[in-house]
Scaffold this motif. Sequence first.
Motif, PDB file in Angstrom:
ATOM      1  N   LEU A 475      42.222 -25.081 -25.794  1.00 40.98           N
ATOM      2  CA  LEU A 475      42.968 -24.084 -26.190  1.00 40.98           C
ATOM      3  C   LEU A 475      43.908 -23.612 -25.348  1.00 40.98           C
ATOM      4  O   LEU A 475      43.847 -23.475 -23.890  1.00 40.98           O
ATOM      5  CB  LEU A 475      41.750 -22.966 -26.186  1.00 40.98           C
ATOM      6  N   MET A 476      45.001 -23.154 -25.743  1.00 38.24           N
ATOM      7  CA  MET A 476      45.903 -22.121 -25.210  1.00 38.24           C
ATOM      8  C   MET A 476      46.180 -20.908 -25.737  1.00 38.24           C
ATOM      9  O   MET A 476      46.201 -20.752 -26.758  1.00 38.24           O
ATOM     10  CB  MET A 476      47.402 -22.817 -25.333  1.00 38.24           C
ATOM     11  N   VAL A 477      46.161 -19.938 -24.782  1.00 37.51           N
ATOM     12  CA  VAL A 477      45.985 -18.482 -25.255  1.00 37.51           C
ATOM     13  C   VAL A 477      47.505 -17.932 -24.848  1.00 37.51           C
ATOM     14  O   VAL A 477      47.769 -18.068 -23.752  1.00 37.51           O
ATOM     15  CB  VAL A 477      45.117 -17.659 -24.521  1.00 37.51           C
ATOM     16  N   TYR A 478      48.063 -17.419 -26.025  1.00 34.37           N
ATOM     17  CA  TYR A 478      49.414 -16.732 -25.457  1.00 34.37           C
ATOM     18  C   TYR A 478      49.255 -15.136 -25.882  1.00 34.37           C
ATOM     19  O   TYR A 478      48.844 -14.704 -26.977  1.00 34.37           O
ATOM     20  CB  TYR A 478      50.396 -17.009 -26.570  1.00 34.37           C
ATOM     21  N   VAL A 479      49.653 -14.506 -24.644  1.00 36.65           N
ATOM     22  CA  VAL A 479      49.535 -13.024 -24.962  1.00 36.65           C
ATOM     23  C   VAL A 479      50.822 -12.463 -24.862  1.00 36.65           C
ATOM     24  O   VAL A 479      51.910 -12.693 -24.016  1.00 36.65           O
ATOM     25  CB  VAL A 479      48.676 -12.442 -23.551  1.00 36.65           C
ATOM     26  N   GLU A 480      51.256 -11.856 -25.910  1.00 39.27           N
ATOM     27  CA  GLU A 480      52.545 -11.381 -26.494  1.00 39.27           C
ATOM     28  C   GLU A 480      52.729 -10.122 -25.743  1.00 39.27           C
ATOM     29  O   GLU A 480      52.109  -9.314 -25.042  1.00 39.27           O
ATOM     30  CB  GLU A 480      52.459 -11.048 -27.782  1.00 39.27           C
ATOM     31  N   GLY A 481      54.276 -10.040 -25.519  1.00 40.74           N
ATOM     32  CA  GLY A 481      54.616  -8.894 -24.698  1.00 40.74           C
ATOM     33  C   GLY A 481      54.588  -7.468 -25.525  1.00 40.74           C
ATOM     34  O   GLY A 481      54.119  -7.395 -26.610  1.00 40.74           O
ATOM     35  N   MET A 559      40.643 -24.826 -21.074  1.00 44.84           N
ATOM     36  CA  MET A 559      41.410 -23.587 -21.780  1.00 44.84           C
ATOM     37  C   MET A 559      42.396 -23.043 -20.612  1.00 44.84           C
ATOM     38  O   MET A 559      42.392 -23.187 -19.391  1.00 44.84           O
ATOM     39  CB  MET A 559      40.570 -22.320 -22.003  1.00 44.84           C
ATOM     40  N   GLY A 560      43.674 -22.830 -21.324  1.00 44.25           N
ATOM     41  CA  GLY A 560      44.774 -22.178 -20.431  1.00 44.25           C
ATOM     42  C   GLY A 560      45.283 -20.972 -20.993  1.00 44.25           C
ATOM     43  O   GLY A 560      44.827 -20.516 -22.082  1.00 44.25           O
TER      44      GLY A 560
END
Length: 722
Positions: A475-481, A559-560
């Motif tokens: 899993l890759m989590v992307y946290v938006e700005g 996970m990253g």
Amino acid sequence: MSISMRSAVLSLLLGLASPLVSAGPAVAEGADQDVLALVRAPGFFSPVLSEDGRWLAYLRRTTSLEENGYRYAAVVRSADGSGTERVLVEGKIITSPYGGGFLAWSPVGEELAFSVPGGGGIELYSPATQARRKLAIPASAKRLFTVGTSGFKWSPDGKRIAFTAPDPEAADSNGGTPDPNVGSELDENWDPVRAAGTPDALRSFPHQPALLWVMGLQDGKTKRLTGKTLDVMAYSWAPDGRRLAVSAGIDFRLTRSGLGADLYVVDSVDGSSRPLPTQRGGGMDPAWSPDGKWIAFTSQMPFTTDAAPYNLRHNRSLYRIKADGSEAAADLLADARRHPWLPVHVSNLVWSADSRDLYFEGGAELRSGAFRARPDDMAVSADTPRDALAQYGSCGRNARGAVACVRQAPTKAPEIVVRDVPAGDWRVLERWNGDRIFDGLSSEIVQWRSADGKWDVHGILIKPPGFDPRRKYPLMVYVEGGPSMVRAEFGVASQYPLLAWARRGYLVLAPNTRGRSGYGPAFSAAIADERSEHIGPHGDVVSGVDALVKQGIVDPQRMGITGFSYGFGLGLETIAQTQRFRAASLGDGVVEMLSVAYSQAAMPWYQDLLRDLAGIENMTTPAGVEGLLRESPLMRIGNVKTPVLAEFGSIHGMAATQGRILLHALRLQGVPVELIAYPRTGHGVVEPLLRIDSMRRNLEWFDYWIQGKGTPRMTERYGAKQ
């Protein structure tokens, strides 16, 4: 540099020649085609239809790796899709991928005014006759067109063009150059980064207000319509061709942030003006109705209070007011605001030809699109499809009701689509086939309950090719700005190679954490109301990950997490609160909030920002200082054990401050960390070759820490993975 030399350098940077590959990031075979597809994806901007519906014009951005930049072209084609396109002009290479130039059809006839960056000025073109001519600009007005003109709009009779531009004399003076042999008094406009290393290193850069001008197309005569104390943000011609509705403000410290504007009616002949009745929350984006009776505009009124008249979340509702000012403005979305699909920020207002309907654009439920309001009965409905995870934006309409939009989706590159009549079918006029390598990917909206039980949280989940719900995926989590709503744009509009990771077998989750728009005003205001910019939203990230793990589709050992800008701080907070992530990549954000806040404290917009985004009413009080420290990830940096790749632009000072803090703090604890500063880069990597370098570094970083695939560089630095 010669073409041959540029080609050689390009080959080295892309890893096509071997001597430099070992010095920089390397990735597995096949990954570069994903990276190159993401970088080469074209952009489409400002589609506009001629009034008779026969012609469509738009701006197209292409990427040049050899010249390390972007080129914009003005394109005209038949709106029914027949025939071939006509490229009117291609501009010079620039470094911005976010659009440039303008297109505007004459309201009479079929003449198009157009310009692109480096394209040689403003031209007029008739597609029927293919005649084109340069816009004649008298010598007395030429300086205007070198200081930054924008917002071109034809007068209703097609004889004049209005535009905004700073005062040339003020732009030339711009604070002056200080005496190198005496001390300089500095004010809040001093920017130590903007002029670092130049003779003007101690020079202030005051904001130059945008003034409204009008130019005759036959004689080229130019006239300034607004005074030098007003900063014009937007305007609209009245159908009589004499008056204009103008949104402008006098406090430049607010208008530079898109706030603090009121509405005026300006006479284009004698220059006189009168204010329309003001209201809390201001008036922006005016649009004069074709029947001349009404002016529509946006305002922050419903989202403000007397104590806080502006809102840095930029929430805006839709209003209309009698053009003569005889009645108070009415909120056209007041009844519909209970619906979760209604945007809390609206823009791009366009009236129907009969003045009965008002179209606008906005984002909600992780989609962006167009909506229709009927002021007489307060009815509001979606005008673009909402049954699919896609975005419709930059929509241009003509008086006949036809509309052209830019459509895209998380795994589909932007394309130009046209619809001839309301509720008709959409047809594609131009798309890019280079995104076909991502055809096996899929995306959907997922939902979970927040860890504290306060909110239903949503996010975009991208699935790899051949997704099997019985398997466990990395899993890759992307946290938006922002905090901004997560958008259904190509690649989720991310700085990171999200689609490349999905192609390589990752699930990718982009959580729309509390405090972002998309699910009503209360959700948007959550981090301010809860006085928690990072700690509360961190729980939304973790609970989203937990929900996917509970479904059995995520391998919790692989996970990253990535995050940019606001996502940097939230991502850092997350790895300080949990050690479940094997690696992190964070870009251009804040580790320690106190010094960042106080370095901008005299700007009223920044005080409003802290209030609206973090719930800190007064940073100078002990409670305010305590709040800044409490929300700073630095306070919990000792808990971080996750390897971090930290990326910053080199020209805005954050690498030298926040980047160094993170580097030293993690090195002190023995946590693997790399600090990368990109040259010629501000807030976000934009140059094509630098984007390639950044994406390759990210692929290499997570390949090693999550997948156990070490390049020679990573193995030499961190040891072989078992």
